[in-house]
Structures are given as structure tokens and as C-alpha cells.
Design a protein around this motif. Sequence first.
Motif, PDB file in Angstrom:
ATOM      1  N   ARG A  36       4.017   3.082   8.707  1.00 27.77           N
ATOM      2  CA  ARG A  36       4.578   3.787   7.089  1.00 27.77           C
ATOM      3  C   ARG A  36       4.324   3.588   6.040  1.00 27.77           C
ATOM      4  NH1 ARG A  36       7.369   7.679   9.559  1.00 27.77           N
ATOM      5  NH2 ARG A  36       8.114   7.739  11.417  1.00 27.77           N
ATOM      6  N   ASP A  37       3.920   4.669   5.490  1.00 30.57           N
ATOM      7  CA  ASP A  37       3.247   3.905   3.991  1.00 30.57           C
ATOM      8  C   ASP A  37       5.190   4.202   2.626  1.00 30.57           C
ATOM      9  OD1 ASP A  37       0.703   4.008   4.579  1.00 30.57           O
ATOM     10  OD2 ASP A  37       0.780   6.112   4.353  1.00 30.57           O
ATOM     11  N   VAL A  38       4.718   3.213   1.870  1.00 25.96           N
ATOM     12  CA  VAL A  38       5.899   3.119   1.247  1.00 25.96           C
ATOM     13  C   VAL A  38       5.740   3.298  -0.226  1.00 25.96           C
ATOM     14  CG1 VAL A  38       8.411   1.641   0.471  1.00 25.96           C
ATOM     15  CG2 VAL A  38       7.030   0.997   2.814  1.00 25.96           C
ATOM     16  N   GLN A  39       6.500   4.737  -0.560  1.00 28.35           N
ATOM     17  CA  GLN A  39       5.826   4.928  -1.965  1.00 28.35           C
ATOM     18  C   GLN A  39       6.599   4.634  -2.837  1.00 28.35           C
ATOM     19  OE1 GLN A  39       3.972   7.676  -1.642  1.00 28.35           O
ATOM     20  NE2 GLN A  39       3.663   7.808   0.075  1.00 28.35           N
ATOM     21  N   PRO A  40       6.026   4.231  -4.071  1.00 31.24           N
ATOM     22  CA  PRO A  40       6.819   3.672  -5.434  1.00 31.24           C
ATOM     23  C   PRO A  40       8.211   4.538  -5.376  1.00 31.24           C
ATOM     24  CG  PRO A  40       4.958   4.538  -5.778  1.00 31.24           C
ATOM     25  CD  PRO A  40       4.672   5.408  -4.499  1.00 31.24           C
ATOM     26  N   ASP A  41       9.025   5.491  -5.188  1.00 32.68           N
ATOM     27  CA  ASP A  41      10.683   5.539  -5.461  1.00 32.68           C
ATOM     28  C   ASP A  41      11.264   5.063  -4.132  1.00 32.68           C
ATOM     29  OD1 ASP A  41       9.652   6.815  -3.007  1.00 32.68           O
ATOM     30  OD2 ASP A  41      10.156   9.071  -3.956  1.00 32.68           O
ATOM     31  N   GLY A  42      10.713   4.208  -3.401  1.00 31.49           N
ATOM     32  CA  GLY A  42      11.465   3.852  -1.281  1.00 31.49           C
ATOM     33  C   GLY A  42      11.509   4.466  -0.937  1.00 31.49           C
ATOM     34  N   THR A  43      10.865   5.880  -1.278  1.00 31.17           N
ATOM     35  CA  THR A  43      10.505   6.692   0.662  1.00 31.17           C
ATOM     36  C   THR A  43       9.381   6.301   0.609  1.00 31.17           C
ATOM     37  OG1 THR A  43       9.023   8.445  -0.668  1.00 31.17           O
ATOM     38  CG2 THR A  43      11.301   8.971  -0.757  1.00 31.17           C
ATOM     39  N   THR A  44       9.155   6.473   2.748  1.00 30.58           N
ATOM     40  CA  THR A  44       8.112   6.510   3.947  1.00 30.58           C
ATOM     41  C   THR A  44       8.138   7.864   3.768  1.00 30.58           C
ATOM     42  OG1 THR A  44       9.537   6.685   5.625  1.00 30.58           O
ATOM     43  CG2 THR A  44       9.709   4.341   4.545  1.00 30.58           C
TER      44      THR A  44
END
Length: 136
Positions: A36-44
Amino acid sequence: MRQLPMKLVPQLLAILVLAVVTLAAWAAWLGWDQHRDVQPDGTTTGPYEAWQVIGLLLALLAPVYWAASRRYIAGAVLGTTVGLTGAAYYDWSDDSSGLFVIGVGMVMVGSFFVTAVVSAVIVSVKRDQGPRTVAA
């Protein structure tokens, strides 16, 4: 009475072939991407990208067309549905929440209806074209 089993053999073979082709397509397009890719805001997000899913769907059009154009409707619909459902179950079954079953069910229902509609359209178009004659 002997004719019925002989008519079922091509349909069953088409179901098997489409299921195997679908499993191979899933493995080629989606099976290798498991992170899974982790976005800068912490969501995946993920694990699949949109291009992977679109590629899988486009890759499955050819075998579905092959089966439906030869009137192996059961092969086109059931083979693809079984292949996608089995692949999704295998790929997602490590989810500890158990919610993967809902996703697998959605894949099953969605693939069944979509391949049924696509197969009906293919059969309808092929029937409307009729046999082609070549003028010499």
C-alpha cells in the motif's frame, strides 16, 4: 441421449480455459503488487493502481470475445467469474478483519453481470452480421 454429454464438453472446456486465463491475467496485472502507498497526510491507498485494473479488464476482453463469439456463453461468463473470484479470494484472504469476503462477493457479482452483458452484446453483433460471402 449420447449427444448431450458431447455438447457439454466444449462448454466445460471453455469454462476451464477462461478460468485459467483469468487467473493468469490477475497474476500478471495485479498479483505482483501487494504494498500500500502511504500518502503525505497518513492515509493509505492501493495496493492496485487504476492502470492495473484497467489493463486486467482490457486483457480479459479478448478471451471473453473468443468464447462468446463461438457461442460458449457459459464459458465466457462462468469461466471469467470463477477465475476473478478465485484470484480475489486468494489474493485478499490474508485480511484479518474478514471484510475481504464482501470485496470478493462484489467481484463475483460484478464480473458475472458484466461478462453476461458483454457476451450478450457480442453474440447479438455476431448474429446481426450473419455469414459473410466473398464475391469473386
